[in-house]
Design an enzyme around this catalytic site. Structure first.
Site, PDB file in Angstrom:
ATOM      1  N   GLN A  78       0.838  -1.196   0.000  1.00 58.92           N
ATOM      2  CA  GLN A  78       0.000   0.000   0.000  1.00 58.92           C
ATOM      3  C   GLN A  78       0.874   1.247   0.000  1.00 58.92           C
ATOM      4  OE1 GLN A  78      -3.080   0.103   2.959  1.00 58.92           O
ATOM      5  NE2 GLN A  78      -3.797   2.080   2.263  1.00 58.92           N
ATOM      6  N   PHE A  79       1.131   1.772  -1.204  1.00 55.95           N
ATOM      7  CA  PHE A  79       2.021   2.923  -1.334  1.00 55.95           C
ATOM      8  C   PHE A  79       1.452   4.157  -0.648  1.00 55.95           C
ATOM      9  CE2 PHE A  79      -0.751   3.968  -4.818  1.00 55.95           C
ATOM     10  CZ  PHE A  79      -0.692   5.348  -4.919  1.00 55.95           C
ATOM     11  N   THR A  80       0.138   4.196  -0.426  1.00 60.65           N
ATOM     12  CA  THR A  80      -0.456   5.383   0.205  1.00 60.65           C
ATOM     13  C   THR A  80      -0.014   5.557   1.658  1.00 60.65           C
ATOM     14  OG1 THR A  80      -2.479   4.186   0.767  1.00 60.65           O
ATOM     15  CG2 THR A  80      -2.458   5.403  -1.336  1.00 60.65           C
TER      16      THR A  80
END
Length: 149
Positions: A78-80
């Protein structure tokens, strides 16, 4: 690397309406890989995840790890989690590692968890996923490999 760790009774991830991975009792881990992260960060987080004592023992004390309980890990990239929201209203993702290198470290972290004896299942890297889980407790912990001391 940043990780949001949730103790679950079950969790699954779907892509295009189809379940691609599911676990029973264990951990749901959302993993963000940042610029500058290394294999050492992946090892640190894997060791922390598999050894984190957040499951109850016979006296209802949090003394057992996912490895002790024979649980599983569902790890979703999850790059967020790398978002910087300090300025304005739109998050900046410039701290997120570029996808190819991030995928390699994400896979390395999963492999280290497996080497530590815990069944570890993936999400689908760079896909739009739907994550379902039943948080047990609730128990939710945030880990950051850059905050070791």
């Amino acid at each position: 690397m940043r990780a949001v760790v949730q103790r679950v009774t079950e969790a699954s991830v779907s892509v295009d309406g189809k379940v691609i991975s599911a676990v029973g009792e264990g951990l749901m881990v959302l993993l963000g890989v940042e610029n500058g992260d290394t294999v050492q960060d992946a090892r640190y987080l894997a060791d922390k995840l598999t050894g984190l004592r957040i499951f109850e023992d016979e006296q209802d004390k949090m003394n057992l790890s996912v490895a002790d309980r024979g649980g599983e890990i569902l790890m979703v990239s999850q790059f967020t989690l790398c978002a910087d929201c300090r300025h304005g209203r739109r998050p900046s993702f410039t701290d997120a590692m570029e996808p190819a290198a991030a995928k390699a470290l994400y896979e390395t972290a999963m492999e280290y968890c497996r080497q530590n004896g815990v069944v570890t299942k993936p999400g689908q890297f760079q896909a739009h996923m739907q994550v379902r889980l039943v948080n047990d407790g609730p128990v939710t912990i945030v880990l950051d490999s850059r905050k070791r001391i």
